[in-house]
Write a protein that holds these residues in place. Structure first.
Motif, mmCIF file in Angstrom:
data_model
loop_
_atom_site.group_PDB
_atom_site.id
_atom_site.type_symbol
_atom_site.label_atom_id
_atom_site.label_comp_id
_atom_site.label_asym_id
_atom_site.label_seq_id
_atom_site.Cartn_x
_atom_site.Cartn_y
_atom_site.Cartn_z
ATOM 1 N N ILE A 4 16.362 -42.231 7.386
ATOM 2 C CA ILE A 4 15.464 -41.878 6.289
ATOM 3 C C ILE A 4 14.075 -42.479 6.446
ATOM 4 N N ASN A 5 13.779 -43.080 7.600
ATOM 5 C CA ASN A 5 12.489 -43.766 7.713
ATOM 6 C C ASN A 5 11.352 -42.865 8.187
ATOM 7 N N LEU A 6 11.653 -41.595 8.500
ATOM 8 C CA LEU A 6 10.619 -40.613 8.877
ATOM 9 C C LEU A 6 9.759 -41.065 10.043
ATOM 10 N N ARG A 7 10.331 -41.880 10.925
ATOM 11 C CA ARG A 7 9.560 -42.300 12.095
ATOM 12 C C ARG A 7 9.179 -41.098 12.944
ATOM 13 N N TRP A 8 10.090 -40.125 13.057
ATOM 14 C CA TRP A 8 9.810 -38.933 13.863
ATOM 15 C C TRP A 8 8.589 -38.196 13.319
ATOM 16 N N LEU A 9 8.457 -38.127 11.978
ATOM 17 C CA LEU A 9 7.319 -37.430 11.395
ATOM 18 C C LEU A 9 6.027 -38.197 11.664
ATOM 19 N N GLN A 10 6.098 -39.514 11.652
ATOM 20 C CA GLN A 10 4.915 -40.318 11.952
ATOM 21 C C GLN A 10 4.438 -40.073 13.380
ATOM 22 N N TRP A 11 5.368 -40.034 14.327
ATOM 23 C CA TRP A 11 5.001 -39.776 15.720
ATOM 24 C C TRP A 11 4.412 -38.379 15.900
ATOM 25 N N LEU A 12 5.039 -37.391 15.269
ATOM 26 C CA LEU A 12 4.572 -36.023 15.449
ATOM 27 C C LEU A 12 3.233 -35.783 14.751
ATOM 28 N N LEU A 13 3.018 -36.420 13.612
ATOM 29 C CA LEU A 13 1.701 -36.320 12.978
ATOM 30 C C LEU A 13 0.641 -36.983 13.858
ATOM 31 N N GLY A 14 1.024 -38.076 14.516
ATOM 32 C CA GLY A 14 0.104 -38.713 15.456
ATOM 33 C C GLY A 14 -0.247 -37.787 16.608
ATOM 34 N N ALA A 15 0.767 -37.054 17.117
ATOM 35 C CA ALA A 15 0.506 -36.097 18.192
ATOM 36 C C ALA A 15 -0.390 -34.958 17.704
ATOM 37 N N LEU A 16 -0.160 -34.500 16.475
ATOM 38 C CA LEU A 16 -1.032 -33.472 15.898
ATOM 39 C C LEU A 16 -2.470 -33.968 15.793
ATOM 40 N N LEU A 17 -2.623 -35.221 15.431
ATOM 41 C CA LEU A 17 -3.958 -35.803 15.326
ATOM 42 C C LEU A 17 -4.659 -35.804 16.684
ATOM 43 N N VAL A 18 -3.902 -36.113 17.743
ATOM 44 C CA VAL A 18 -4.482 -36.099 19.091
ATOM 45 C C VAL A 18 -4.917 -34.678 19.461
ATOM 46 N N LEU A 19 -4.081 -33.687 19.160
ATOM 47 C CA LEU A 19 -4.443 -32.295 19.450
ATOM 48 C C LEU A 19 -5.669 -31.871 18.642
ATOM 49 N N TRP A 20 -5.731 -32.334 17.403
ATOM 50 C CA TRP A 20 -6.873 -31.964 16.564
ATOM 51 C C TRP A 20 -8.164 -32.555 17.124
ATOM 52 N N LEU A 21 -8.089 -33.802 17.565
ATOM 53 C CA LEU A 21 -9.264 -34.412 18.191
ATOM 54 C C LEU A 21 -9.639 -33.655 19.467
ATOM 55 N N GLY A 22 -8.613 -33.183 20.211
ATOM 56 C CA GLY A 22 -8.881 -32.371 21.399
ATOM 57 C C GLY A 22 -9.589 -31.079 21.047
ATOM 58 N N SER A 23 -9.212 -30.487 19.909
ATOM 59 C CA SER A 23 -9.869 -29.256 19.465
ATOM 60 C C SER A 23 -11.332 -29.508 19.131
#
Length: 453
Positions: A178-197
């Motif tokens: 229930i700690n949503l660590r996976w969501l934290q990692w994936l949001l971080g990856a989305l942030l990297v892609l957004w910066l790439g955009s």
């Protein structure tokens, strides 16, 4: 439509998968609100994939009516990912107000309608000109506004998940599911892609296609994880409370009463019997504001906001003698009754057994142990398991059974916490202890043989 490469075939498969994913997210019962919010960016990505196929196949030249039709979709991504994180980590009081986050998308769409309604030939010429870098100043301003908006919303979503994770660590002893660590990692990856955009808009290298592909893959990973995520029920109290989701399901947290027409959080007090059901404190209607707080502490401790201890407890700061007494009671309880062996142990449950408000116990853990509730309990479990690992005949299955008996909820939780506090897995620790014992015994024998009669 003509497919010219494996890249186009992949987009066809992604489009089909996107439609199926949207349906699955929409009909799934668990985390319904969060999943239905997530279905919208998945749908937007699916539409974008169709548009890419429309452009790559050359169909736009003979039928330019759909050109410029997805220009406003990127304005949806940031707000929707933020609302998705909000739905998983808290329960806003009024979801209608959250729709205000979509106002920039609506304004951008209204502003862009005249471009979309241009005659086919004009639209084709405009698209070719913009594709070659000839953006009008107002379009460039809008696009950079969308980029900055998305960046802000992704950062806000990461902050919401981080606050939730901090709150869960302060309330629940086993948080692996229930700690949503996976969501934290994936949001971080989305942030990297957004910066790439954002970088791609000023880079001469054409990388937007690859970024879009990475975004699609990442979105479907998030969708898959949501489809397999157990039910996360946010505690009531609204977004401001940031109450950790699993607490409501576990029966943990504050009870809410009505005093003078306003909601009020109440803690189970010392009168609650150890191991019994939590009883809400009774405060008579019309009682003065703050009644009962002297004995039971501030209701604000139910908040899951991660705050420094000095701020969090400044209204309910315990005297040093009270801190020492609760610390002594806690140490005795851990040694005598070993409550940490209960995998469902929570901060409120442990506080009831001690007969103190949970926020007082939380203050003692922070002041005297310097650890969260989660770390204190799991360290006790690790120490218990270390004492039980000295049997050299233990198999891996028996080690896991011992770990579960000590209160760990799964093999992954056992290994992660054991390694965090010892630097070793349980098997490595057992082998190291046994090797040390054998070496000491061997040296003792050699020393005994060398002793003259």
């Amino acid at each position: 439509m003509r497919l010219s490469s494996w890249f186009d075939v992949m987009y066809v498969l992604v489009t089909a998968q996107g439609l199926l994913t949207c349906i699955l997210l929409w009909v799934r019962r668990q985390n319904r609100t969060a999943n239905r919010i997530l279905a919208f960016p998945i749908a937007a990505i699916t539409v974008s994939s169709l548009y890419v196929l429309y452009v790559r196949s050359g169909a736009f030249q003979s039928d330019p009516r759909w050109l410029l039709s997805i220009d406003t979709l990127p304005a949806l991504y940031g707000p929707l990912f933020y609302l998705h994180a909000l739905a998983l980590t808290s329960r806003p009081k009024r979801w209608g107000l959250q729709l205000l986050h979509l106002v920039p998308f609506a304004l951008y769409t209204i502003y862009d309608i005249p471009r979309f309604l241009l005659p086919g030939e004009e639209k084709l010429a405009l698209a070719m000109r913009e594709g070659g870098g000839g953006l009008a100043w107002d379009q460039a301003l809008w696009q950079w506004g969308v980029e900055l908006q998305g960046l802000g919303y992704l950062l806000a979503a990461l902050l919401a998940v981080s606050r939730y994770r901090a709150a869960v660590a302060g309330e629940v002893s086993n948080v692996d599911r229930i700690n949503l660590r996976w969501l934290q990692w994936l949001l971080g990856a989305l942030l990297v892609l957004w910066l790439g955009s954002m970088f791609a808009r000023i880079s001469p290298v054409p990388v937007l296609g690859y970024l879009h592909t990475g975004l699609m893959v990442l979105i479907y990973i998030i969708a898959y994880r949501n489809a397999s995520e157990p039910e996360v029920v946010p505690a009531s109290g609204g977004a401001e409370a940031r109450a950790p989701a699993p607490l409501a399901r576990a029966g943990v947290g504050a009870r809410v009463g009505e005093t003078n027409g306003a909601s009020r959080v109440e803690e189970p007090g010392p009168a609650a019997s150890p191991g019994g059901p939590p009883e809400a404190l009774l405060i008579a209607p019309g009682a003065p504001e703050g009644a009962g707080e002297e004995e039971h502490g501030s209701a604000a401790a139910g908040s899951a906001e991660a705050r420094p201890a000095a701020v969090k407890y400044q209204k309910t700061r315990l005297k040093e003698s009270q801190v020492a007494r609760i610390e002594s009671q806690l140490t005795a309880l851990l040694d005598r009754e070993k409550p940490y062996r209960d995998p469902e142990l929570t901060l409120s449950g442990l506080a009831r057994r001690l007969g103190v408000p949970s926020h007082h116990l939380s203050q003692v853990l922070n002041d005297r142990f310097g650890k969260s509730f989660h770390d204190v309990v799991n360290l006790a479990r690790v120490e218990e398991l270390k004492r039980r690992l000295l049997d050299r005949d233990l198999s891996a299955e028996k080690i896991l059974a011992l770990g579960m008996d000590c209160g760990f909820s799964s093999k992954s939780t056992l290994n992660a916490n054991f390694k965090k506090h010892t630097g070793l897995t349980p098997s490595q620790f057992r082998d190291q202890v046994l090797r040390t014992a054998l070496r000491a015994a061997d040296e003792g024998r050699r020393g005994g043989d060398a002793t003259p009669p």
